[in-house]
Write a protein that holds these residues in place. Sequence first.
Motif, PDB file in Angstrom:
ATOM      1  N   ILE A  32      -6.867 -43.444 -16.901  1.00 28.48           N
ATOM      2  CA  ILE A  32      -5.812 -43.776 -15.929  1.00 28.48           C
ATOM      3  C   ILE A  32      -4.951 -44.913 -16.470  1.00 28.48           C
ATOM      4  O   ILE A  32      -3.719 -44.879 -16.393  1.00 28.48           O
ATOM      5  N   GLN A  35      -2.707 -43.648 -19.149  1.00 25.57           N
ATOM      6  CA  GLN A  35      -1.590 -42.941 -18.528  1.00 25.57           C
ATOM      7  C   GLN A  35      -0.549 -43.942 -18.003  1.00 25.57           C
ATOM      8  O   GLN A  35       0.657 -43.750 -18.171  1.00 25.57           O
ATOM      9  N   LEU A  36      -1.019 -45.043 -17.391  1.00 26.97           N
ATOM     10  CA  LEU A  36      -0.121 -46.079 -16.889  1.00 26.97           C
ATOM     11  C   LEU A  36       0.664 -46.709 -18.035  1.00 26.97           C
ATOM     12  O   LEU A  36       1.874 -46.910 -17.935  1.00 26.97           O
ATOM     13  N   ALA A  87      -2.748 -43.813 -11.637  1.00 26.88           N
ATOM     14  CA  ALA A  87      -1.656 -44.416 -12.412  1.00 26.88           C
ATOM     15  C   ALA A  87      -0.363 -44.519 -11.607  1.00 26.88           C
ATOM     16  O   ALA A  87       0.319 -45.546 -11.658  1.00 26.88           O
TER      17      ALA A  87
END
Length: 101
Positions: A32, A35-36, A87
């Motif tokens: 996550i 992805q962020l 995210a």
Amino acid sequence: MEQFNQIIQGATPVLVDFSAEWCGPCKMMAPILKQLKDLLGDRIRILKIDVDRNQELAMRYQVRNVPTLVIFQNGQKKWTGSGVIQADQLASVIQQTTSAV
């Protein structure tokens, strides 16, 4: 500790992931956070802090559960959350609480 203090003083928002090796939800945060980072790029800095190895830091920021996420900008704590957070939710929080985006 001194390096941590220097990092959170910057104008670029810093998302600190207080986590632990043994924590299942903490392991779920890794993709996550990637992805962020892909989403926000250089507009955010992400630090992972192991609470077992950095107990003093965890105590200073009153980390009682892992994962705990804290957003800092210009040395100020802007937001704290705990648990697995997606995210897009994190990006929204960063946009609302900082001058990053």
